[in-house]
Design an enzyme around this catalytic site. Structure first.
Site, PDB file in Angstrom:
ATOM      1  N   HIS A 103       0.854  -1.185   0.000  1.00  0.00           N
ATOM      2  CA  HIS A 103       0.000   0.000   0.000  1.00  0.00           C
ATOM      3  C   HIS A 103       0.893   1.239   0.000  1.00  0.00           C
ATOM      4  O   HIS A 103       1.863   1.299   0.768  1.00  0.00           O
ATOM      5  CB  HIS A 103      -0.912  -0.013   1.236  1.00  0.00           C
ATOM      6  CG  HIS A 103      -1.918   1.086   1.195  1.00  0.00           C
ATOM      7  ND1 HIS A 103      -3.044   1.012   0.402  1.00  0.00           N
ATOM      8  CD2 HIS A 103      -1.945   2.295   1.789  1.00  0.00           C
ATOM      9  CE1 HIS A 103      -3.729   2.148   0.530  1.00  0.00           C
ATOM     10  NE2 HIS A 103      -3.083   2.941   1.369  1.00  0.00           N
ATOM     11  N   GLU A 173       9.054   1.537  -2.947  1.00  0.00           N
ATOM     12  CA  GLU A 173       8.458   0.249  -3.326  1.00  0.00           C
ATOM     13  C   GLU A 173       9.471  -0.608  -4.081  1.00  0.00           C
ATOM     14  O   GLU A 173       9.635  -1.802  -3.788  1.00  0.00           O
ATOM     15  CB  GLU A 173       7.211   0.486  -4.184  1.00  0.00           C
ATOM     16  CG  GLU A 173       6.112   1.168  -3.412  1.00  0.00           C
ATOM     17  CD  GLU A 173       4.813   1.315  -4.183  1.00  0.00           C
ATOM     18  OE1 GLU A 173       3.759   1.313  -3.534  1.00  0.00           O
ATOM     19  OE2 GLU A 173       4.834   1.460  -5.411  1.00  0.00           O
TER      20      GLU A 173
HETATM   21  C1  GAR Z   1       1.724   1.258  -6.407  1.00  0.00           C
HETATM   22  O1  GAR Z   1       2.165   2.485  -5.882  1.00  0.00           O
HETATM   23  C2  GAR Z   1       1.001   0.472  -5.330  1.00  0.00           C
HETATM   24  O2  GAR Z   1       1.485   0.696  -4.036  1.00  0.00           O
HETATM   25  C3  GAR Z   1      -0.402   1.013  -5.459  1.00  0.00           C
HETATM   26  O3  GAR Z   1      -0.605   1.156  -6.841  1.00  0.00           O
HETATM   27  C4  GAR Z   1       0.644   1.479  -7.454  1.00  0.00           C
HETATM   28  C5  GAR Z   1       0.808   0.576  -8.660  1.00  0.00           C
HETATM   29  O4  GAR Z   1       1.908   0.960  -9.433  1.00  0.00           O
HETATM   30  N1  GAR Z   1      -1.352   0.123  -4.846  1.00  0.00           N
HETATM   31  C6  GAR Z   1      -2.471   0.551  -4.260  1.00  0.00           C
HETATM   32  O5  GAR Z   1      -2.787   1.727  -4.210  1.00  0.00           O
HETATM   33  C7  GAR Z   1      -3.323  -0.551  -3.648  1.00  0.00           C
HETATM   34  N2  GAR Z   1      -4.256  -0.011  -2.706  1.00  0.00           N
HETATM   35  P1  GAR Z   1       2.503  -0.037 -10.522  1.00  0.00           P
HETATM   36  O6  GAR Z   1       1.333  -0.604 -11.322  1.00  0.00           O
HETATM   37  O7  GAR Z   1       3.394   0.813 -11.376  1.00  0.00           O
HETATM   38  O8  GAR Z   1       3.237  -1.116  -9.805  1.00  0.00           O
END
Ligand code: GAR
Length: 190
Positions: A103, A173
């Protein structure tokens, strides 16, 4: 070697990062990427990286055992990486402590329904937070409420826009998600 199945709904930059990380490891391997969005950019990434991908719909996820049966056959560990649907109870029950989510904030702050991606960063900006971060946690029946495995923080300045915040969070991340997944795998082997 644990078989990792990733769920993603959009861009999939975390998915790509995790796939790359495990390509040089003997602890785990990303065997499939599953998505609820046939237009998701993650599908292009899978083609380029030569990782098998599958698109499912609401019916297959919420109203039948199609996805559950696939996971029972194919997955040791399920990784949510930007996946925006709530995981149904039947899947959670079959994979206790085997589903992990990331998250893009410091839970319990900025969690819950509707709090995803840019919505989170905009809310963090509106509240003039001086820090934000990431939370890696097990998935249970409630949005963003499973046991926390790991958190990391990043400082914010007044000048940071919501896009700047997103960038800082994404960096965290990329840095931590793959290695925390590997730590979970190693701790299970102990
Ligand atoms: C990421 O920042 C992840 O933490 C978030 O979506 C993004 C996806 O990026 N997830 C959420 O908000 C879940 N509640 P990505 O598709 O480039 O990995």
């Amino acid at each position: 070697m644990k078989r990792i199945v990733i769920f993603a709904s959009g861009s999939g930059s975390n998915a790509e990062n995790i796939i790359g990380f495990f390509q040089t490891k003997t602890t785990g391997e990303v065997t499939h990427v599953l998505t609820n969005n046939e237009h998701a950019k993650v599908l292009d990434r899978c083609k380029r990286l030569n990782v098998s991908s599958l698109v499912f719909n609401r019916e297959g996820f919420f109203k039948s055992d199609k996805v559950l049966d696939f996971l029972k056959k194919e997955a040791d560990l399920i990784i949510l990486a930007g996946f925006l649907w709530k995981v149904p109870e039947a899947i959670v029950k079959n994979f206790p402590n085997k589903i992990i989510n990331i998250h893009p904030a410091l839970l319990p702050k900025y969690g819950g329904k509707g709090m995803y991606g840019s919505h989170v960063h905009k809310a963090v900006k509106e509240n003039n937070e001086q820090e934000t971060g990431i939370t890696i946690h097990y998935v249970n029946e409630h949005y963003d409420e499973g046991a926390i495995i790991f958190q990391a923080k990043t400082e914010l300045t007044e000048q940071d826009s919501a896009e700047d915040i997103a960038k800082k969070v994404h960096e965290l991340e990329y840095k931590h998600y793959p290695s925390i997944i590997e730590k979970v795998i190693l701790s299970e082997n102990e």
